[in-house]
Scaffold this active site. Structure first.
Site, PDB file in Angstrom:
ATOM      1  N   ARG A  41       0.661  -1.206  -0.226  1.00 30.08           N
ATOM      2  CA  ARG A  41      -0.123  -0.478   0.131  1.00 30.08           C
ATOM      3  C   ARG A  41       0.433   0.973   0.146  1.00 30.08           C
ATOM      4  O   ARG A  41       0.559   2.083  -0.838  1.00 30.08           O
ATOM      5  CB  ARG A  41      -0.942  -0.329   1.056  1.00 30.08           C
ATOM      6  CG  ARG A  41      -2.138  -1.343   1.425  1.00 30.08           C
ATOM      7  CD  ARG A  41      -3.205  -0.878   1.872  1.00 30.08           C
ATOM      8  NE  ARG A  41      -4.228  -1.589   1.972  1.00 30.08           N
ATOM      9  CZ  ARG A  41      -5.364  -2.439   2.613  1.00 30.08           C
ATOM     10  NH1 ARG A  41      -5.134  -1.946   3.821  1.00 30.08           N
ATOM     11  NH2 ARG A  41      -6.296  -2.971   2.423  1.00 30.08           N
ATOM     12  N   LYS A  45     -21.268 -13.753   1.468  1.00 27.74           N
ATOM     13  CA  LYS A  45     -22.634 -13.449   2.002  1.00 27.74           C
ATOM     14  C   LYS A  45     -23.555 -13.001   1.044  1.00 27.74           C
ATOM     15  O   LYS A  45     -22.650 -11.669   0.494  1.00 27.74           O
ATOM     16  CB  LYS A  45     -23.043 -12.706   2.979  1.00 27.74           C
ATOM     17  CG  LYS A  45     -22.682 -12.840   4.797  1.00 27.74           C
ATOM     18  CD  LYS A  45     -23.766 -12.641   5.624  1.00 27.74           C
ATOM     19  CE  LYS A  45     -23.195 -13.040   7.000  1.00 27.74           C
ATOM     20  NZ  LYS A  45     -23.803 -12.566   7.917  1.00 27.74           N
ATOM     21  N   GLY A  94     -14.650  -2.339  -0.123  1.00 27.47           N
ATOM     22  CA  GLY A  94     -15.429  -1.455  -0.423  1.00 27.47           C
ATOM     23  C   GLY A  94     -15.945  -0.758  -0.867  1.00 27.47           C
ATOM     24  O   GLY A  94     -16.488  -0.082  -1.211  1.00 27.47           O
ATOM     25  N   GLY A 150     -10.824  -7.311  -0.531  1.00 29.39           N
ATOM     26  CA  GLY A 150      -9.674  -7.342  -0.026  1.00 29.39           C
ATOM     27  C   GLY A 150      -9.481  -9.216  -0.239  1.00 29.39           C
ATOM     28  O   GLY A 150      -8.640 -10.058  -0.707  1.00 29.39           O
TER      29      GLY A 150
END
Ligand code: ADP
Ligand code: MG
Length: 406
Positions: free
Chosen positions: A38, A204, A380, A357
């Site tokens: 990162r 999910k 996200g 991720g």
């Protein structure tokens, strides 16, 4: 269209104080940076600014300290690592706001960098406290958003600060990392080369129904794997054993199946086991042959081949979410197979974008990341873009005026 760092003339940056919201949320081990990926990704932005003679102040969160000081989550070791990666003097300021930060900023010379302490040590960060944003904007002439992974959150450093900087007459722009992420996903979603194939997996269905809803009208095929597929199986009245399912989402699953018709492609075989356990024996079965005491842990080899043939045809591929419990080697074959197929599609000229991720980690673990067009840093945020939502951090940036647009 939002302004990017490339839209600001470098000579306008010389001597100014530029606040950079970076993503320095790196894994630590024994107080040292365990993986600097990162940091590497934000180095081009930092280097551009220091070379232009700006005084650079870096803000980032690290982990979830919950609005209080947690010494284990200090950004100090990260600041040291940044110092070894940019050719500039990098200082660490052990404060998040107030006079000590103002002093640290006024001590900077052009071309120098200060990394502030973990923004989430301050309760004002996640609360998007306007007084925190104003405190930062008091020393920041300009703002650069280089943290794609947090741009879907309206926090003080991602959304409050850019707005405050603009109110003071400064520019708030996307850094090179964010600009690249936005361009990659934006192009794929608005003007995809066809066929456009999306692969959705993960745990999910509830967290990704809006994504499926937004993708369905645009894609030529939507391949579904992971535990998400189980709820579709349940909706079809199939035996799903002890698998992870969401019974309260079967109606939604049915609605999606009707809307999608043949464009929705579900697994035809699965890897099942007595339990999700590294020692449990795995067997491959037709999806109609799952026993009541078995759990679905991955897609099966027939499905991998089926998905591969879809990906082979694709000109644009968007992938989010692993095909199985890929943390376990015994249940990672489906995800690995799709990762290879995605890389083959990219080799053949397709634009392939992986976001999320766990999916990004799986692509790296498979060793195919370099062949894929874009492995997104933000799970996200890329999901929010896929779902067609605004990113508050991006929304807060300066607009590129129509006459400036090419
Ligand atoms: P991403 O981070 O790429 O967006 P998610 O977080 O949505 O992906 O999903 C990843 C998780 O889904 C992993 O922890 C994986 O173990 C889990 N998962 C995938 N398939 C299954 C399955 N069949 N049963 C249980 N968990 C699953
Ligand atoms: Mg995840």
């Amino acid at each position: 269209m939002k302004k990017t760092l490339g839209d600001l003339p470098a000579d306008a940056l010389a001597g100014t104080v530029v606040a950079v919201r970076a993503d320095l949320n790196v894994p630590l081990s024994d107080g040292e940076v365990a993986d600097a990926t990162r940091i590497e990704r934000t180095v081009p932005t930092l280097r551009h600014l220091t070379e232009a003679g700006a005084k650079v102040v870096v803000l980032s969160h690290l982990g979830r300290p919950g609005g209080r000081v947690r010494p284990k989550l200090t950004l100090e070791p990260v600041a040291r690592r940044v110092g070894r990666m940019v050719d500039a003097e990098v200082r660490f300021c052990a404060h998040t706001r107030g006079p000590r930060v103002h002093e640290a900023v006024s001590d900077l010379q052009p071309g120098m960098v200060a990394v502030l302490e973990n923004t989430r040590f301050d309760p004002g960060e996640t609360a998007n406290d306007p007084s925190l944003a104003r405190d930062w904007a008091a020393w920041a002439d300009h703002f650069v958003l280089d943290a794609f992974g947090t741009s879907h959150r309206a926090h003080a450093s991602t959304a409050g600060l850019p707005r405050a900087v603009r109110r003071n007459g400064g520019e708030a722009v996307a850094g090179f990392l964010v600009a690249r992420e936005l361009a990659a996903l934006g192009d794929a979603l608005t003007e995809p080369r066809r066929p456009f194939v999306a692969v959705i997996g993960g745990a999910k269905i509830s967290g990704k129904i809006d994504v499926i809803d937004a993708l369905l009208p645009r894609v030529d095929a939507l391949l579904v794997g992971g535990a998400m597929a189980n709820t579709f199986f349940l909706a079809m009245g199939m035996e799903t054993g002890t698998s992870l399912v969401e019974p309260d989402r079967t109606a939604a699953a049915r609605r999606l199946m009707v809307a999608a018709g043949a464009r929705l492609v579900l697994p035809v075989d699965c890897a099942v086991a007595a339990s999700i356990d590294p020692r449990a024996e795995v067997r491959f079965v037709d999806r109609g042959d799952i026993a009541a005491d078995e759990v679905i842990g991955d897609i099966g080899p027939v499905t991998v081949e089926m998905f591969r043939s879809h990906l082979r045809e694709a000109a644009t591929v968007v992938w989010n979410g692993p095909m199985g419990v890929c943390e376990l080697a015994s249940l990672a074959e489906g995800t690995r197979g799709v990762a290879h197929a995605a890389a083959e599609a990219a080799d053949g000229g397709a634009t392939v974008i992986v976001g999320g991720g766990d999916s990004a980690a799986a692509v790296r673990a498979t060793g195919v990341a370099a062949r894929i067009s874009d492995v997104s840093t933000g799970g996200g945020a890329s999901l929010a873009l896929l779902a067609g939502r605004e990113l508050p951090g991006v929304d807060a940036l300066s607009d590129l005026e129509a006459r400036e647009q090419g």
